[in-house]
Design an enzyme around this catalytic site. Sequence first.
Site: not given
Length: 315
Positions: A139, A142-143
């Site tokens: 992701c 997300c990261d």
Amino acid sequence: MDTNTNEKTGCLIIGSGPAGYTAAIYASRANLKPILYQGIQPGGQLTITTEVENYPGYPEGIQGPEMMVHFEKQAARMGADIRYGLATQVDFSSHPLKVQIDEEKWIEADSVIISTGASAKWLGIESEQRLNGYGVSACAVCDGFFFKGKPVAIVGAGDTAAEEALYLSKICSEVHMIVRRDEMRASKVMQERVKATPNIRIYWNSETDEVLGSNKVEAVRIRNNQTGEKLEVPVNAFFVAIGHSPNSDIFKGWLEMDEAGYIKTVPGTSRTNIEGVFAAGDVQDKVYRQAVTAAGSGCMAALDAERYLSAKGLH
Ligand code: NDP
């Protein structure tokens, strides 16, 4: 099919990610006395991420697993009956609806909220698993931020990979995109954008040989599948964007789905093609796939279920 039941509920929620728990919070507060089965991975995909910085309400960020404990506690405090157990079969041929748990017990329900999520696909190589959470991620949204100004790699060539490569190109110094064929599956417009971005380098006809690093990602070894030539590229993160699979197998034959298995809902609602069955979160959303959008759709499903039950005189 032997569907002898031994329990009945007004609202059964299947799955325990942000969508399921939010549905449980709303359904409990509406006095639907929901039962929630957590499924194979209590807490869902967020339990395999590290820090979550984009969920509103956590100004300092929060670890994914801890956030899901908060969701669960909140749902339990509102009165949701939260249980371990996996939905293994359904019978939606008549009302009340029937759901089998752990291949044995059948539960009858006036309404069912499906929030079984989706699972990221992985390449299946050893280093990908070993370094998962240590620079390997499925992701980028997300990261990606954790690798600000650093070089990263991404594998995949669909719309998700293209979108994520573009997202990463705005944060990271270089994006090395590994594409297994000599063309991309992504839509033309996305391909053009990727190709026109100066800090995205595309490796055509290439596969990931191994992600390198002992306790964090340090490089990726890329193999050209035409020439066999191998190349080591220093990167700090390795993103896998080769697709997701919705966890919808047990509903096949009952619910309308798209060709990839995402459950179809009536636009703007959580309603499926079967009365009393609602779907929320990633199992019905292949576009946004965020914790906050899943939570929002869980709320919609509980409100839709409550309205449905009221209209039928079942609540
Ligand atoms: P897709 O299935 O469309 O693409 C997966 C990509 O990963 C393909 O390029 C495929 O390669 C590659 N791949 C699969 N397995 C491997 C492997 N083992 N090694 C290397 N590469 C691999 O998945 P997406 O998640 O990209 O998209 C899913 C759906 O969601 C699509 O319909 C897409 O259009 C849609 N979507 C729409 C968006 C939007 O509208 N904004 C955003 C994101 C997704 P190959 O091509 O060689 O098979």
